[in-house]
Design an enzyme around this catalytic site. Structure first.
Site, short mmCIF file in Angstrom:
data_model
loop_
_atom_site.label_atom_id
_atom_site.label_comp_id
_atom_site.label_asym_id
_atom_site.label_seq_id
_atom_site.Cartn_x
_atom_site.Cartn_y
_atom_site.Cartn_z
N ASN A 117 55.46 -13.91 56.93
CA ASN A 117 56.50 -12.64 57.78
C ASN A 117 54.92 -11.63 57.31
O ASN A 117 54.20 -10.98 58.71
CB ASN A 117 56.58 -11.75 57.42
CG ASN A 117 57.59 -10.90 57.62
OD1 ASN A 117 57.42 -10.64 59.91
ND2 ASN A 117 57.53 -9.37 56.98
N SER A 170 55.08 -14.47 67.69
CA SER A 170 55.54 -13.42 68.50
C SER A 170 55.69 -13.55 69.60
O SER A 170 54.67 -14.90 70.08
CB SER A 170 53.94 -12.50 68.64
OG SER A 170 53.73 -11.80 69.34
N TYR A 189 44.93 -11.76 67.98
CA TYR A 189 46.16 -11.46 67.46
C TYR A 189 47.51 -12.94 67.96
O TYR A 189 48.27 -13.37 67.79
CB TYR A 189 47.17 -9.85 68.11
CG TYR A 189 48.57 -10.23 67.13
CD1 TYR A 189 48.53 -9.26 66.00
CD2 TYR A 189 49.75 -10.10 68.73
CE1 TYR A 189 49.96 -9.31 65.81
CE2 TYR A 189 50.91 -9.65 67.66
CZ TYR A 189 50.88 -9.44 66.92
OH TYR A 189 52.53 -9.67 66.35
N LYS A 193 48.53 -15.84 66.46
CA LYS A 193 50.40 -16.35 66.44
C LYS A 193 50.75 -17.29 67.53
O LYS A 193 51.96 -18.11 67.22
CB LYS A 193 50.91 -14.92 67.58
CG LYS A 193 50.85 -13.82 66.14
CD LYS A 193 51.87 -13.86 65.06
CE LYS A 193 52.10 -12.27 64.17
NZ LYS A 193 52.52 -12.66 63.07
#
Ligand SMILES: NC(=O)c1ccc[n+]([C@@H]2O[C@H](COP(=O)([O-])OP(=O)(O)OC[C@H]3O[C@@H](n4cnc5c(N)ncnc54)[C@H](O)[C@@H]3O)[C@@H](O)[C@H]2O)c1
Length: 283
Positions: A117, A170, A189, A193
């Protein structure tokens, strides 16, 4: 007579056994697990959920979180009567992750469940993000997930038992999370993910013969603590406008989903992605 004993593995009515309780499937009693990004909003709530469910837990984060992790581990151990230990590791550093493997075996004995995580989310609204930001995001979010999941599956396989890997992906893996003028993350990002999402699916196929399951949870906007003091009420309204439920999620709403994926409640679930996003992904 053909041997039809292969069908014995499919009980039809387990509830008929007077000692059987379906809620026992959500228990992690006797299990050992670790949570990376354990000092953060999602991580510490998953650690608490797993401890309440009966697992011994290693909460893993950077050394700078020591002031959070030490009292958190003590409080969870005391409250739930399990062994919760803080461990320090930069998940993007291969040597540190190898040392984490040794520490996990020393402190917990083995690993049955892992919540992969740890992550960073650098804000940015410009497609031309700096190389350093791209590299850091991929190193921590994607390579860090690979390195920590790798030690988890190695421990499970070396110790000859199965387990469950749960990764934090995400909404940004599945939708372009670009809020013009708002607090968007950089493109790296979403790329990191999306990489986690596909990596977890590959592991599901490759690790099924070892009894190891691999799934992702994809949170939408979660009031995890990271937005506190960073966004104004107008930004809250702008971010939740495309969410059918018109609100952020909470840390516990993610923790409940992760408990499901870690526990035997999801024993036939592997290679899937659980969206916990208030319906964001329906559009
Ligand atoms: N909060 C949200 O809305 C949301 C939505 C989707 C996905 N996520 C993801 O959920 C995860 C947890 O997010 P959060 O909201 O709890 O954020 P957070 O910032 O509270 O937690 C992240 C934790 O990761 C740790 N970390 C960062 N770099 C690390 C490294 N190199 N090694 C070890 N630990 C490191 C941080 O110290 C921090 O404690 C992240 O992967 C994030 O991308 C969050």
């Amino acid at each position: 007579m053909p041997d039809d004993s292969i069908f014995d593995q499919y009980p039809l009515d387990q509830w008929k056994d007077p000692d059987h309780r379906i809620m026992d499937r959500f228990s992690l009693k006797g299990k050992k697990g670790f949570v990376t990004g354990g000092a953060g909003g999602l991580g510490r709530n998953v650690a608490a959920a797993w401890a309440e469910a009966g697992a011994d837990v290693a909460i893993v984060d950077l050394p700078r979180t020591r002031e959070t992790l030490e009292p958190l581990a003590a409080e969870l151990s005391e409250r739930y009567g399990v062994n919760v230990v803080p461990l320090y590791c930069d998940v993007s550093d291969r040597e540190q992750v190898d040392m984490l493997k040794t520490s996990l075996i020393e402190r917990l004995g083995t690993v049955d469940v892992a919540f992969i995580n740890a992550g960073v989310n650098v804000p940015g609204d410009d497609a031309d993000e700096p190389y350093e930001v791209w590299q850091k995001t991929i190193d921590i979010n994607l390579t860090g997930a690979y390195l920590t999941a790798r030690i988890a599956q190695h421990i499970m396989r070396e110790h000859g038992h199965g387990g469950s890997l749960v990764f934090t992906s995400s909404l940004s893996a599945h939708n372009a999370n670009f809020i013009g003028g708002g607090p968007s993350p950089v493109a790296a990002y979403g790329a990191s993910k999306a990489g986690i999402y596909e990596y977890a699916r590959y592991l599901a196929a490759a690790l099924a013969p070892y009894g190891i399951r691999s799934n992702t949870v994809s949170p939408g906007y979660v009031w995890s603590g990271i937005f506190e003091g960073r966004i104004v009420p107008e930004a809250h309204d702008m971010m939740t406008a495309p969410v059918p439920m018109r609100r952020f999620g909470t840390n516990e709403e993610i923790a409940a989903a992760v408990l499901f994926l870690a526990s035997d409640a999801s024993s036939y679930v592997t290679g899937t992605n659980l969206q916990v996003d208030g319906g964001y992904s329906v559009y």
